[in-house]
Design a protein around this motif. Sequence first.
Motif, PDB file in Angstrom:
ATOM      1  N   PHE A 111     -70.214  94.045   1.990  1.00 53.67           N
ATOM      2  CA  PHE A 111     -69.784  93.599   0.700  1.00 53.67           C
ATOM      3  C   PHE A 111     -70.738  92.497   0.088  1.00 53.67           C
ATOM      4  O   PHE A 111     -70.485  92.578  -1.107  1.00 53.67           O
ATOM      5  CB  PHE A 111     -68.283  92.535   1.251  1.00 53.67           C
ATOM      6  N   LEU A 112     -71.575  91.650   0.740  1.00 52.64           N
ATOM      7  CA  LEU A 112     -72.577  91.187   0.119  1.00 52.64           C
ATOM      8  C   LEU A 112     -73.491  91.802  -0.794  1.00 52.64           C
ATOM      9  O   LEU A 112     -73.634  91.458  -2.130  1.00 52.64           O
ATOM     10  CB  LEU A 112     -73.584  90.438   0.987  1.00 52.64           C
ATOM     11  N   SER A 113     -73.888  92.997  -0.677  1.00 51.99           N
ATOM     12  CA  SER A 113     -74.786  94.153  -1.139  1.00 51.99           C
ATOM     13  C   SER A 113     -73.873  94.320  -2.557  1.00 51.99           C
ATOM     14  O   SER A 113     -74.248  94.219  -3.895  1.00 51.99           O
ATOM     15  CB  SER A 113     -74.989  95.204  -0.399  1.00 51.99           C
ATOM     16  N   MET A 114     -72.435  94.696  -2.257  1.00 58.50           N
ATOM     17  CA  MET A 114     -71.643  95.097  -3.498  1.00 58.50           C
ATOM     18  C   MET A 114     -71.447  94.134  -4.520  1.00 58.50           C
ATOM     19  O   MET A 114     -71.539  93.891  -5.372  1.00 58.50           O
ATOM     20  CB  MET A 114     -70.387  95.545  -2.929  1.00 58.50           C
ATOM     21  N   ALA A 115     -71.352  92.782  -3.779  1.00 54.78           N
ATOM     22  CA  ALA A 115     -71.195  91.610  -4.686  1.00 54.78           C
ATOM     23  C   ALA A 115     -72.357  91.223  -5.724  1.00 54.78           C
ATOM     24  O   ALA A 115     -72.455  91.086  -6.758  1.00 54.78           O
ATOM     25  CB  ALA A 115     -70.887  90.346  -3.902  1.00 54.78           C
ATOM     26  N   ALA A 164     -79.175  92.219   4.130  1.00 52.29           N
ATOM     27  CA  ALA A 164     -78.349  92.962   3.028  1.00 52.29           C
ATOM     28  C   ALA A 164     -79.020  92.039   1.985  1.00 52.29           C
ATOM     29  O   ALA A 164     -78.955  92.669   0.492  1.00 52.29           O
ATOM     30  CB  ALA A 164     -76.857  92.444   3.427  1.00 52.29           C
ATOM     31  N   PHE A 165     -79.013  90.702   1.878  1.00 50.42           N
ATOM     32  CA  PHE A 165     -79.275  90.007   0.538  1.00 50.42           C
ATOM     33  C   PHE A 165     -80.542  90.533   0.063  1.00 50.42           C
ATOM     34  O   PHE A 165     -80.932  90.777  -1.179  1.00 50.42           O
ATOM     35  CB  PHE A 165     -79.154  88.546   1.073  1.00 50.42           C
ATOM     36  N   ARG A 166     -81.610  90.365   1.245  1.00 45.40           N
ATOM     37  CA  ARG A 166     -83.001  90.507   0.702  1.00 45.40           C
ATOM     38  C   ARG A 166     -82.997  92.161  -0.060  1.00 45.40           C
ATOM     39  O   ARG A 166     -83.696  92.471  -1.071  1.00 45.40           O
ATOM     40  CB  ARG A 166     -84.019  90.553   1.536  1.00 45.40           C
ATOM     41  N   ASN A 195     -66.203  93.365  14.515  1.00 46.48           N
ATOM     42  CA  ASN A 195     -67.822  93.402  14.043  1.00 46.48           C
ATOM     43  C   ASN A 195     -67.710  93.170  12.749  1.00 46.48           C
ATOM     44  O   ASN A 195     -68.336  93.994  11.575  1.00 46.48           O
ATOM     45  CB  ASN A 195     -68.318  94.850  14.158  1.00 46.48           C
ATOM     46  N   ARG A 196     -67.385  91.786  12.417  1.00 50.79           N
ATOM     47  CA  ARG A 196     -67.361  91.518  10.950  1.00 50.79           C
ATOM     48  C   ARG A 196     -68.537  91.555  10.163  1.00 50.79           C
ATOM     49  O   ARG A 196     -68.634  91.591   8.769  1.00 50.79           O
ATOM     50  CB  ARG A 196     -66.858  90.084  10.782  1.00 50.79           C
ATOM     51  N   GLN A 197     -69.955  91.224  10.676  1.00 46.54           N
ATOM     52  CA  GLN A 197     -70.817  91.506   9.939  1.00 46.54           C
ATOM     53  C   GLN A 197     -71.280  92.813   9.252  1.00 46.54           C
ATOM     54  O   GLN A 197     -71.972  92.834   8.286  1.00 46.54           O
ATOM     55  CB  GLN A 197     -72.240  90.786  10.575  1.00 46.54           C
ATOM     56  N   ILE A 198     -70.483  93.670   9.754  1.00 45.70           N
ATOM     57  CA  ILE A 198     -70.853  95.115   9.071  1.00 45.70           C
ATOM     58  C   ILE A 198     -70.051  94.923   7.691  1.00 45.70           C
ATOM     59  O   ILE A 198     -70.739  95.254   6.726  1.00 45.70           O
ATOM     60  CB  ILE A 198     -70.207  96.296   9.882  1.00 45.70           C
ATOM     61  N   ILE A 199     -68.891  94.699   7.841  1.00 46.41           N
ATOM     62  CA  ILE A 199     -68.284  94.695   6.524  1.00 46.41           C
ATOM     63  C   ILE A 199     -68.733  93.200   5.461  1.00 46.41           C
ATOM     64  O   ILE A 199     -69.133  93.591   4.403  1.00 46.41           O
ATOM     65  CB  ILE A 199     -66.484  93.919   6.628  1.00 46.41           C
TER      66      ILE A 199
END
Lengths: 218, 799
Positions: free
Chosen positions: B526-530, B550-552, B518-522
């Motif tokens: 991670f995108l939010s953290m970045a 997550a991006f928005r 379920n890679r999209q969870i990570i």
Amino acid sequence: MIKADRKEVLRYLGYRGSQPSAEMTEMISDCIRQLEEAIVPAFVYRRFPVVFHDDGTMDIADMHIRSEGLFRNLKGCSAVYMTACTIGPGCDRLIRRAEVTSMSRAAVFQAAGSAMAEDLCDRVNEEIRIREEKEGNVLRPRFSPGYGDLPLELQRDFMRILNMSKECGITLTDTLLMIPSKSVTAFIGAAACQGDAQQGCDACAERADCIYSYREEL
Amino acid sequence: MTAFRELLGREWLFLDGGSGTILQSMGLRGGELPENWNLTKPENVIALHSNYLNAGSDVIYTNTFGANRLKFPGNLEEIVRAAVANAGAARIQTGREDAFIALDLGPTGRLLEPVGDLPFEKAVELYAEIVRIGVREGVDLIVIETMSSGYEAKAAVLAAKENSDLPVMVTVTFNERGKMLTGESPECIAALLEGLRVDALGINCSLGPKQMYPIVREMSELTDLPLIVKPNAGLPKEKHGRTYYDVTADEFAAVMNDMADLGIQVAGGCCGTGPDHIRKTIELLKNRPLVRRNVRKRTVVTSGTKAVEIGAKPVIIGERINPTGKKRFRQALAEHDINYILQEALRQEDAGADILDVNLGMPGIDEPALMEETVRALQGVTSLPLQLDSSDPEALERGMRVYNGIPMINSVNGKAKNMKAVMPLIAKYGGVLVGLCLDENGIPDTAGGRLEIAGRICRQAEEFGIARRDIVIDGLAMTISSDQNSANTALETIRRARDELHVSTILGVSNISFGLPNRQIINSHFLSMAVANGLSCAIINPNNADMMAAFRASLALTGNDDNCMEYIQAYGNVEITSEVRTGSVSKTVPAQPAGLGVCIERGLAEQASKAAKEALKTMAPLDLINSELVPALDKVGKGFEQGTLFLPQLLMSADAAKAAFAAIKETVGDNSGQKKGRVILATVRGDIHDIGKNIVKVMLENYGYEVLDLGKDVPPEVIAETAVRENIRLVGLSALMTTTVVSMEETIRLLRERKPDAKIVVGGAVLTQEYAGRIGADAYAKDAMATVRYADSVFKENS
């Protein structure tokens, strides 16, 4: 603002009097909306005297033209306008884009773009009509290179005389196609009285077989 | 003579004024080519130049605006030589040996592909030819002017730089709305020309000084290169069929004086201006010191019409054009299915990508050639800037050369050899360069080690004349499944690259979860953290709802979404399902899907795709095709033939069938059964209207044919060669006009000679049954269905 007449769009799409589905109606509205944002209308026209010769030829600007159709159209005119107009390259881009995912959208852009180019021609026509009205003149129907017996080669002269590429961004291929594709060149005669020239579909030999021709609504 | 480059930007340089309008006053007729006067009336041309030199112009433009091989096929060399000689004669006659002669290059008068029909390299060669003559004749600089297309300007700049070391100045033309004819904004064109390393840039023609003022102001804030302004004497007016301009010399000079406050350094006039306009302008300006401009330099990547700023707020780079780990994409590359790549591009654009990554690296393909072809095709349909992604410098260069704008280049690394191969490309074509923090010793484990390499890349770039703002550092997201500290290291790298090196940053976000379920969870977390750590560019899949959410959300949370408008616009009217596993965002529950046949008959592409996927759960692909797809298509086709339904409905059904076929291909691979036959389709040479051909293509494919689509403007030789090589039994040709039916006839003749057993079917607006017969075709098809029926007859009788 340039408009796409829905009736015209349907006619270009080949609908003969029947009603499009709800999906198609929505697609047409959506395409027109996108086109309205994408088009950049531009035009140029110049007025020239016209000289008629006994052998059926005419002189306009620095051209010597032989064409029965144009001769009949312009007979009696004191001046003739050379016009060029375009709705710009945005429509071609939308068509190219639609061709990747949806040919039906591409066809609708194609039809709506043509309707908009037609509308722009009408507006330019109207501007010229108002100018000529002051001189007591009326206008003859538009007559374009390639129409009837008027040689398509005249496109090169339009390019040169109107400086079309600079004035409105229209260019010509070696094979005399205009880019952007939704572009129109035409002669418009100005005379003290209306001539006997036929107009629109009535003037065209292909009328009977043409799916685009204006007919009585069924 | 003082070198031009020493004066440019340090002292006022005054150009000449209009030439066409002046030559007309000397008797040049409307429609006559002014360049001919270099030979027929040199005294007039010399007088034109002399008047400007006497008025004080420091630079005169040769009378070569329209001089190119297209307009002067027979005597180009003579014309250019005479033009330079005339300018030289004027310089001697006036005693102005200090003045400079600029070789003038104007537009070719043709539009470049894909908008028009002039190939990019052909445009480069047209300009190169003039440049070579001008250089030989001893001009002092090259000026490229009145450009209404940035792409054409790029062709001219490359020609100038590849054939001389002379200074290059470029001025372009805007309409009153501040756009070029092909849609470029000042921002796009400034970035493009700076990237191409021109010596000075600016604006000329189309507008008077007043109308030009706001655009000059905008431009003055976008570039720190010397800025050129050469307006018309107002907007054109017309009287008795003649164009005239009526801004007086005093009025003209007054506005030029205002523009001096904006920090312009080079001034002249265009249409309608004469020696008086120049003289007055010089009087007002020459004793004023040059004004220093306050330019906020930004990092910008562009397409023809769109500029995306890097480093302001985070942007999304769509990752889907990449064969790595994608079976369907690899198949498309193997089959040379460019259209599939275009579809992937448009989907990502619609989903909200800002830039598209283009990676075509796969064993067994000619990556450089494919990169060039793909870049050309992509910029014909998408308005987004591209990120060219390859480890092969040759592939990068092929793409950069034909790219219409300033691309992102992914990537260079810290290896000395790699930097020497990639950086000169940026210095030549322009580009924003992604630097990977790895070198001969591999990838450092620590952020400190990675920053050391990043710093080295920045320093090396400076030596190649690449500004630090045009470097974007990749923090290198490695999977946490093999090193649980790797996310921390990547985040620390981007944060410190921003703070210590003052560069923008980028991450290939999804690598972080490689090997995990379920890679999209990570990925999304991670995108939010970045983003929270200052990431500038996120390479992600924009079609994935979790990633976009997550991006928005991250933009809204980091103050990068004014009033949360983007967030509200995206999620204001949707229900979020509570399913944790996929967490997908969907509009309210869709109605029970209709059967595939009904969807196709009604022309509902999206539903057809869903219905096909649903049906495949219980049905074999071939059964589905034969029992649902084909009968529905047939029903619509017959309706069209009988005139009970019209082209748009036929096309909507065709789109729906195409979507269903794509769904089948995606689900079970290419298992749609035996093809009925292979058909070549082409729009003949000289013809660029190919919508009819494209309609026929969709219909033939839906009816089970494999189509070799050769495109538009296709030379007869290419069609004949392909027919022979691929042993083709049916060729379809389209042409719109009588002028292009000529090349259709030529193509048929060649095909008869080389491939006598191939059948030829033709179509197009001016064609008729009789006309088709006269040019030697086997059949005339009045529409797409007629082509399908003819193909059926050919392959039935021959099989």
